[in-house]
Scaffold this motif. Sequence first.
Motif, short mmCIF file in Angstrom:
data_model
loop_
_atom_site.label_atom_id
_atom_site.label_comp_id
_atom_site.label_asym_id
_atom_site.label_seq_id
_atom_site.Cartn_x
_atom_site.Cartn_y
_atom_site.Cartn_z
N ARG A 335 0.83 -1.23 0.00
CA ARG A 335 0.00 0.00 0.00
C ARG A 335 0.85 1.26 0.00
NH1 ARG A 335 -2.91 -2.80 3.97
NH2 ARG A 335 -2.03 -1.47 5.62
N ARG A 336 1.90 1.26 0.79
CA ARG A 336 2.66 2.50 1.01
C ARG A 336 3.79 2.71 0.02
NH1 ARG A 336 2.14 4.33 7.06
NH2 ARG A 336 3.75 5.81 6.48
N GLN A 339 2.89 -0.63 -4.43
CA GLN A 339 1.68 -0.22 -5.14
C GLN A 339 1.44 -0.96 -6.46
OE1 GLN A 339 2.27 4.02 -5.36
NE2 GLN A 339 1.41 4.35 -3.34
N LYS A 340 1.29 -2.26 -6.32
CA LYS A 340 0.81 -3.08 -7.43
C LYS A 340 -0.50 -3.72 -6.99
CE LYS A 340 5.30 -4.54 -9.27
NZ LYS A 340 6.12 -5.73 -9.58
#
Length: 341
Positions: A335-336, A339-340
């Motif tokens: 998430r941070r 980001q895939k």
Amino acid sequence: MGYRIVVAGATGNVGREMLNILAEREFPIAEIAVLASSRSSGTQVEFGDTGKMLKIQNIETFDWAGWDMALFAIGSEATEKFAPIAAKAGCVVIDNSSLYRMDPDVPLIVPEVNPDAIDDYKKRNIIANPNCSTAQMVVALKPLHDAATIKRVVVSTYQSVSGAGKQGMDELFEQSRNIFVGDSAEAVKFTKQIAFNVIPHIDKFLDDGSTKEEWKMVVETKKILDPKVKVTATCVRVPVFVGHSESINIEFENELSAKQAQDILREAPGIMLVDKREDGGYVTPVECVGDSATYISRVRDDATVDNAINLWCVSDNLRKGAALNAVQIAELLGRRHLQKG
């Protein structure tokens, strides 16, 4: 689009649980590789309840290039050899061993407690997973610390044999069976008989009389939660197959009643409050097996100290204490930063 994920140590208790949780939580996976030693190379493990079988690859010859994250459950000695290789190849290592936990350049993460610390992962491309007994305790402590600032924690643990791996589980089973039929209950994995007994000794003894397990709880809690919190621990192995329990006494700088603590814990992430003052109105290790929550019961005021409470904390050590926390770190990292999916 998903991540290319590696699970190293996929034939062990924690590695198998990592696969179960990745499948259960539908982690976005483009490709997955499962690794173990050459002895297990070519055998297969199941990917959770999906029915999909994965072929074990030899960790010694594995090419780490192009893989996004690796969940390590292979112990400190093997981690020391393979984690730097994976990290150098660009694969972020999420390590379940104790090797890197106190390394100042490696974040030690419990996502419900210190998620922002993950931003430092690029220093080594390695993230550490805490000790199983520490993980569940800091989940319980965090919301209370935010509310009233913890001064001191006194914890006694009741740790299951699965924390010592498959050998520990086998020894409890075999000793129990042998005792029932009148055979000897020889201690091999543990220092004393574990069946129908408790052993106040986990890991090696240190010069001050504490054990390394107790030391881990102290220093890891300080690193994850707050270096100013004082912690003293007594760690005990008990004849339970899965599930760690903890009796925790917490002293605060500010006033906090048991009722206020219950209200806070009821709303806290990762916690399930089950606290009825009646027969059976609490959670035991048997009931937490296979569950992701950290269960809190027996919350009550400590009349012997100002601003203090007692509570009972139970969690599946193979999940929140190891595999689940590692997968949650992977989710947080995705998430941070990555980001895939």
